[in-house]
Motif scaffolding. Structure first.
Motif, PDB file in Angstrom:
ATOM      1  N   UNK A  67      11.424   4.469  -2.105  1.00 38.73           N
ATOM      2  CA  UNK A  67      11.719   6.078  -0.417  1.00 38.73           C
ATOM      3  C   UNK A  67      11.717   6.322  -0.846  1.00 38.73           C
ATOM      4  N   UNK A  68      12.341   7.127  -1.729  1.00 42.84           N
ATOM      5  CA  UNK A  68      12.833   8.911  -1.651  1.00 42.84           C
ATOM      6  C   UNK A  68      11.728   9.246  -2.115  1.00 42.84           C
ATOM      7  N   UNK A  69      11.015   9.026  -2.961  1.00 40.66           N
ATOM      8  CA  UNK A  69       9.366   9.072  -3.904  1.00 40.66           C
ATOM      9  C   UNK A  69       9.127   8.821  -3.639  1.00 40.66           C
ATOM     10  N   UNK A  80       0.600  -1.131   0.343  1.00 36.14           N
ATOM     11  CA  UNK A  80      -0.111   0.258   0.254  1.00 36.14           C
ATOM     12  C   UNK A  80       0.840   0.951   0.071  1.00 36.14           C
ATOM     13  N   UNK A  81       1.451   1.471  -1.000  1.00 36.85           N
ATOM     14  CA  UNK A  81       2.090   2.998  -1.121  1.00 36.85           C
ATOM     15  C   UNK A  81       1.522   3.737  -1.308  1.00 36.85           C
ATOM     16  N   UNK A  82       0.637   4.374  -2.197  1.00 36.17           N
ATOM     17  CA  UNK A  82      -0.564   4.775  -1.598  1.00 36.17           C
ATOM     18  C   UNK A  82      -1.078   5.124  -0.818  1.00 36.17           C
ATOM     19  N   UNK A  93      13.848  16.362   7.266  1.00 40.46           N
ATOM     20  CA  UNK A  93      13.314  15.325   6.678  1.00 40.46           C
ATOM     21  C   UNK A  93      14.490  14.495   6.407  1.00 40.46           C
ATOM     22  N   UNK A  94      14.728  13.354   6.640  1.00 44.46           N
ATOM     23  CA  UNK A  94      16.463  12.329   6.315  1.00 44.46           C
ATOM     24  C   UNK A  94      15.772  11.104   5.930  1.00 44.46           C
ATOM     25  N   UNK A  95      16.075  10.660   4.781  1.00 48.62           N
ATOM     26  CA  UNK A  95      15.558   9.568   3.928  1.00 48.62           C
ATOM     27  C   UNK A  95      17.052   8.669   4.497  1.00 48.62           C
ATOM     28  N   UNK A  96      16.750   7.665   4.459  1.00 48.89           N
ATOM     29  CA  UNK A  96      17.815   6.300   4.163  1.00 48.89           C
ATOM     30  C   UNK A  96      17.089   5.051   3.651  1.00 48.89           C
ATOM     31  N   UNK A  97      18.127   4.973   2.136  1.00 53.13           N
ATOM     32  CA  UNK A  97      17.885   3.811   1.028  1.00 53.13           C
ATOM     33  C   UNK A  97      19.090   2.717   1.271  1.00 53.13           C
TER      34      UNK A  97
END
Length: 278
Positions: free
Chosen positions: A241-243, A208-210, A228-232
């Motif tokens: 993840x960032x998208x 359920x990404x939406x 916001x920090x995104x770690x992938x």
């Protein structure tokens, strides 16, 4: 009104009834061998029943539904006794529903009933999923290191389980991490998590990404998130993840720079980049 409410897939439901004790509001009953939502006004849409369905037959959706009515719910809850009253109040508190909690306490006072203490741990309260009960604590003052202290300050951390209205998101520095990052990056707590509030998900395996976009958008709209920090991971499938974060910021109408940290499958920090979301 358009609001969040549960939906039960009758084909998946086996009638095991595990969801029922975890709905102190009385919104679910077994009818003809299947769990059924018996009334919109009893369902708060917080999904305490979801984690207890072994078949994955329950989900939260947004649709036109009768408004949730805390006073009518409390009439049903009170009739079930002290333990159910306590479970319901704890449920509201742990999901950050403080206005509904105050209404529930008002109903108890109007009926000359004592308000139970909510200080005891969730394991003492019948019903509810312990894995989804919201908790918050101060991070250890000990410097996190390999095998050292945890920098985690709140629970739950899985994006599917978090409540967007939880207090931990207010004025928070948010870390959105792909599930594998904490396993691969040895300094995860020290270099990424310290001082931040964490949410995690898998952009490849989670369905359920939406829904995740919408939930993060709610956090951004109501929490006044500071950063916001995104770690992938470095693998291509982890780019989602960032998208998801970028789509959520746009949906919320929030302009913000996000920092993306990329971890190699060998556990090394590969690089870092900044993106400005307009």
């Amino acid at each position: 009104m358009l609001r969040k409410i549960i939906e039960i897939d009758a084909e998946r439901c086996t009638g095991c009834g595990l969801c029922i004790p975890n709905c102190p509001e009385g919104a679910i009953q077994l009818i003809d061998g299947k769990a059924r939502l018996v009334g919109d006004l009893f369902c708060d849409g917080l999904g305490a029943c979801i984690g207890n369905c072994p078949e994955g037959a329950i989900r939260i959706l947004e649709r036109e539904a009768e408004p949730y009515n805390e006073r009518k719910v409390m009439a049903n809850v009170i009739a079930q006794g002290e333990n159910v009253i306590k479970a319901h109040l704890k449920h509201l508190k742990d999901h950050g529903e403080f206005k509904l909690l105050e209404t529930a306490l008002d109903v108890l006072r109007e009926n000359n009933l004592p308000a139970p203490s909510l200080d005891s741990g969730p394991e003492t309260i019948p019903g509810g999923c312990p894995g989804s009960l919201a908790r918050r604590w101060k991070a250890s003052s000990v410097e996190p290191a390999a095998g050292g202290a945890s920098a985690l300050r709140q629970w739950p951390v899985q994006l599917k389980l978090v409540n967007p209205a939880a207090e931990c998101f207010r004025n928070a520095d948010l870390l959105v991490a792909a599930d594998c990052v904490a396993c691969a990056f040895g300094s995860f707590h020290r270099d990424l998590l310290s001082g931040r509030v964490l949410v995690m998900f898998c952009p490849k395996l989670d369905a359920d990404l939406d829904g995740y976009v919408e939930k993060l958008a709610e956090i951004f709209r109501s929490g006044n998130v500071r950063s916001v920090t995104v770690a992938r991971m470095e693998v291509p499938c982890c780019g989602g993840t960032a998208a998801v974060v970028e789509q959520a910021l746009k949906k919320a109408g929030v302009k913000m720079k996000i920092r993306v940290r990329i971890i190699g499958i060998d556990g090394a920090m590969q690089n870092s980049e900044e993106r400005e979301i307009q």
